[in-house]
Design a protein around this motif. Sequence first.
Motif, PDB file in Angstrom:
ATOM      1  N   LEU A   1      -5.435  -1.102   6.798  1.00 29.99           N
ATOM      2  CA  LEU A   1      -4.752  -1.783   5.979  1.00 29.99           C
ATOM      3  C   LEU A   1      -3.435  -2.363   6.321  1.00 29.99           C
ATOM      4  O   LEU A   1      -3.579  -1.665   6.823  1.00 29.99           O
ATOM      5  CB  LEU A   1      -4.805  -0.565   4.556  1.00 29.99           C
ATOM      6  CG  LEU A   1      -5.441   0.090   3.177  1.00 29.99           C
ATOM      7  CD1 LEU A   1      -4.915   0.866   2.647  1.00 29.99           C
ATOM      8  CD2 LEU A   1      -5.914  -1.196   2.805  1.00 29.99           C
TER       9      LEU A   1
ATOM     10  N   LYS B   1     -16.293   4.052   2.323  1.00 29.63           N
ATOM     11  CA  LYS B   1     -16.309   3.142   2.701  1.00 29.63           C
ATOM     12  C   LYS B   1     -17.924   2.952   1.834  1.00 29.63           C
ATOM     13  O   LYS B   1     -19.118   3.616   2.300  1.00 29.63           O
ATOM     14  CB  LYS B   1     -17.041   3.287   4.591  1.00 29.63           C
ATOM     15  CG  LYS B   1     -15.867   3.229   4.775  1.00 29.63           C
ATOM     16  CD  LYS B   1     -15.460   3.536   6.662  1.00 29.63           C
ATOM     17  CE  LYS B   1     -13.876   3.266   6.837  1.00 29.63           C
ATOM     18  NZ  LYS B   1     -14.449   3.848   7.977  1.00 29.63           N
TER      19      LYS B   1
ATOM     20  N   ARG C   1      -9.204   5.816   2.199  1.00 28.95           N
ATOM     21  CA  ARG C   1     -10.471   4.576   1.693  1.00 28.95           C
ATOM     22  C   ARG C   1     -12.136   5.366   2.155  1.00 28.95           C
ATOM     23  O   ARG C   1     -12.538   6.051   2.689  1.00 28.95           O
ATOM     24  CB  ARG C   1     -10.490   3.464   2.771  1.00 28.95           C
ATOM     25  CG  ARG C   1     -10.308   1.934   2.721  1.00 28.95           C
ATOM     26  CD  ARG C   1      -9.836   1.695   2.471  1.00 28.95           C
ATOM     27  NE  ARG C   1     -10.551  -0.023   3.015  1.00 28.95           N
ATOM     28  CZ  ARG C   1      -9.542  -1.611   3.323  1.00 28.95           C
ATOM     29  NH1 ARG C   1      -8.978  -1.287   4.130  1.00 28.95           N
ATOM     30  NH2 ARG C   1      -9.718  -2.355   2.764  1.00 28.95           N
TER      31      ARG C   1
ATOM     32  N   ALA D   1     -21.342  -2.791   1.109  1.00 27.06           N
ATOM     33  CA  ALA D   1     -19.810  -3.743   1.075  1.00 27.06           C
ATOM     34  C   ALA D   1     -19.875  -4.894   1.975  1.00 27.06           C
ATOM     35  O   ALA D   1     -20.024  -4.555   3.345  1.00 27.06           O
ATOM     36  CB  ALA D   1     -18.651  -2.740   1.445  1.00 27.06           C
TER      37      ALA D   1
ATOM     38  N   TRP E   1       1.243  -1.477   0.125  1.00 24.19           N
ATOM     39  CA  TRP E   1       0.051  -0.429   0.321  1.00 24.19           C
ATOM     40  C   TRP E   1       0.714   1.751  -0.107  1.00 24.19           C
ATOM     41  O   TRP E   1       0.372   2.128   0.229  1.00 24.19           O
ATOM     42  CB  TRP E   1      -1.076   0.062   1.186  1.00 24.19           C
ATOM     43  CG  TRP E   1      -1.271  -1.661   0.836  1.00 24.19           C
ATOM     44  CD1 TRP E   1      -2.456  -1.660   2.184  1.00 24.19           C
ATOM     45  CD2 TRP E   1      -3.248  -1.141   0.096  1.00 24.19           C
ATOM     46  NE1 TRP E   1      -3.140  -3.078   1.180  1.00 24.19           N
ATOM     47  CE2 TRP E   1      -3.618  -2.329  -0.001  1.00 24.19           C
ATOM     48  CE3 TRP E   1      -3.685  -0.208  -0.475  1.00 24.19           C
ATOM     49  CZ2 TRP E   1      -4.505  -3.015  -0.434  1.00 24.19           C
ATOM     50  CZ3 TRP E   1      -4.846  -0.993  -1.617  1.00 24.19           C
ATOM     51  CH2 TRP E   1      -4.838  -1.955  -1.197  1.00 24.19           C
TER      52      TRP E   1
ATOM     53  N   SER F   1      -8.085  -3.200  -6.963  1.00 27.05           N
ATOM     54  CA  SER F   1      -8.354  -4.825  -7.096  1.00 27.05           C
ATOM     55  C   SER F   1      -7.910  -5.452  -6.205  1.00 27.05           C
ATOM     56  O   SER F   1      -6.715  -5.884  -7.482  1.00 27.05           O
ATOM     57  CB  SER F   1      -9.396  -4.957  -8.373  1.00 27.05           C
ATOM     58  OG  SER F   1     -10.431  -4.677  -8.479  1.00 27.05           O
ATOM     59  N   TRP F   2      -7.904  -6.298  -5.777  1.00 23.77           N
ATOM     60  CA  TRP F   2      -6.466  -7.027  -4.670  1.00 23.77           C
ATOM     61  C   TRP F   2      -7.508  -8.785  -4.036  1.00 23.77           C
ATOM     62  O   TRP F   2      -8.105  -8.674  -4.327  1.00 23.77           O
ATOM     63  CB  TRP F   2      -6.399  -6.219  -3.991  1.00 23.77           C
ATOM     64  CG  TRP F   2      -7.056  -5.860  -3.040  1.00 23.77           C
ATOM     65  CD1 TRP F   2      -7.752  -4.577  -2.987  1.00 23.77           C
ATOM     66  CD2 TRP F   2      -7.464  -6.252  -1.981  1.00 23.77           C
ATOM     67  NE1 TRP F   2      -8.498  -4.310  -1.366  1.00 23.77           N
ATOM     68  CE2 TRP F   2      -8.666  -5.602  -0.766  1.00 23.77           C
ATOM     69  CE3 TRP F   2      -6.831  -7.627  -1.040  1.00 23.77           C
ATOM     70  CZ2 TRP F   2      -9.119  -5.835   0.120  1.00 23.77           C
ATOM     71  CZ3 TRP F   2      -7.047  -8.106   0.513  1.00 23.77           C
ATOM     72  CH2 TRP F   2      -8.126  -7.312   0.399  1.00 23.77           C
TER      73      TRP F   2
ATOM     74  N   LEU G   1     -16.112  -2.117   3.603  1.00 24.74           N
ATOM     75  CA  LEU G   1     -15.096  -1.343   3.230  1.00 24.74           C
ATOM     76  C   LEU G   1     -14.708  -1.627   1.792  1.00 24.74           C
ATOM     77  O   LEU G   1     -14.156  -0.972   0.889  1.00 24.74           O
ATOM     78  CB  LEU G   1     -13.546  -1.147   4.226  1.00 24.74           C
ATOM     79  CG  LEU G   1     -13.881  -0.728   4.937  1.00 24.74           C
ATOM     80  CD1 LEU G   1     -13.255  -1.113   6.088  1.00 24.74           C
ATOM     81  CD2 LEU G   1     -14.028   0.678   5.199  1.00 24.74           C
ATOM     82  N   ASP G   2     -14.767  -2.958   1.663  1.00 26.72           N
ATOM     83  CA  ASP G   2     -14.886  -3.382  -0.109  1.00 26.72           C
ATOM     84  C   ASP G   2     -16.042  -3.953  -0.237  1.00 26.72           C
ATOM     85  O   ASP G   2     -16.269  -5.327   0.177  1.00 26.72           O
ATOM     86  CB  ASP G   2     -13.267  -4.645   0.640  1.00 26.72           C
ATOM     87  CG  ASP G   2     -12.436  -4.118   0.978  1.00 26.72           C
ATOM     88  OD1 ASP G   2     -11.761  -3.090   1.142  1.00 26.72           O
ATOM     89  OD2 ASP G   2     -11.742  -4.787   2.350  1.00 26.72           O
TER      90      ASP G   2
ATOM     91  N   MET H   1     -11.472  -8.860  -3.979  1.00 26.31           N
ATOM     92  CA  MET H   1     -12.471  -7.285  -3.066  1.00 26.31           C
ATOM     93  C   MET H   1     -11.849  -5.899  -4.319  1.00 26.31           C
ATOM     94  O   MET H   1     -10.570  -6.381  -4.651  1.00 26.31           O
ATOM     95  CB  MET H   1     -11.934  -7.787  -1.804  1.00 26.31           C
ATOM     96  CG  MET H   1     -12.232  -8.521  -1.027  1.00 26.31           C
ATOM     97  SD  MET H   1     -14.302  -9.349  -1.745  1.00 26.31           S
ATOM     98  CE  MET H   1     -14.963  -8.758  -0.728  1.00 26.31           C
ATOM     99  N   THR H   2     -12.699  -5.405  -4.274  1.00 22.23           N
ATOM    100  CA  THR H   2     -12.160  -3.903  -4.605  1.00 22.23           C
ATOM    101  C   THR H   2     -12.166  -3.040  -3.690  1.00 22.23           C
ATOM    102  O   THR H   2     -13.251  -3.064  -2.642  1.00 22.23           O
ATOM    103  CB  THR H   2     -12.826  -3.440  -6.043  1.00 22.23           C
ATOM    104  OG1 THR H   2     -12.763  -4.096  -7.041  1.00 22.23           O
ATOM    105  CG2 THR H   2     -12.800  -2.092  -6.303  1.00 22.23           C
ATOM    106  N   THR H   3     -11.513  -1.859  -3.517  1.00 26.95           N
ATOM    107  CA  THR H   3     -11.208  -0.657  -2.633  1.00 26.95           C
ATOM    108  C   THR H   3     -11.123   0.432  -3.240  1.00 26.95           C
ATOM    109  O   THR H   3     -10.325   0.789  -4.222  1.00 26.95           O
ATOM    110  CB  THR H   3     -10.035  -1.042  -1.916  1.00 26.95           C
ATOM    111  OG1 THR H   3     -10.179  -2.251  -0.755  1.00 26.95           O
ATOM    112  CG2 THR H   3     -10.422  -0.215  -0.582  1.00 26.95           C
TER     113      THR H   3
END
Length: 168
Positions: A70, A114, A112, A118, A46, A95-96, A122-123, A102-104
């Motif tokens: 994170l 919210k 970030r 989600a 990150w 996306s990770w 968050l995600d 998941m996508t943040t």
Amino acid sequence: LALLAVEGKGQARRLAVRAEIGVSADRPFTHAFRPDGGLVTLVDDWVATYRASDGAVQRTFDLKTLNRDLAPADQDIGSEFQLTWSPRGDRSAVSWGPGPMMTTIFDSDGRRLKPVGAENGLDLPGSKVEFVEGGDAVILYGMAAPVLVHLKSLAATAFGDPGASVDR
């Protein structure tokens, strides 16, 4: 990672290296061009580096300092990592994960966001992100039925056939 530019005109055109960008060889990373032509690299711990269109570093910051929730991914988990910018550059989506992905969603300052609906507050599930409505919404797909998320209110709205498998 090399940043190239086209130099010259006509038959004399050639690619020239503007900058060579070092990233960690043992960690997944992603990169994306911002709408202003600058480049951002993001490593899965990150840490984001913003560069001008010529490759010069503008700023580097650790998203974990802005978002205490994170955590860096464990190394060598075989995960995907993708960065996408909104057309205005006011939001980005990452996306990770090794699967399910998941996508943040982040604002332009790296905070970030919210979204309502989600899974963990968050995600959002999804391996692919497309900004639509000029960047005021995203379509998430790839790990679940497509979902339209309006970013003004950050409320998710399902659409399409929930049983459909969407890859691209």
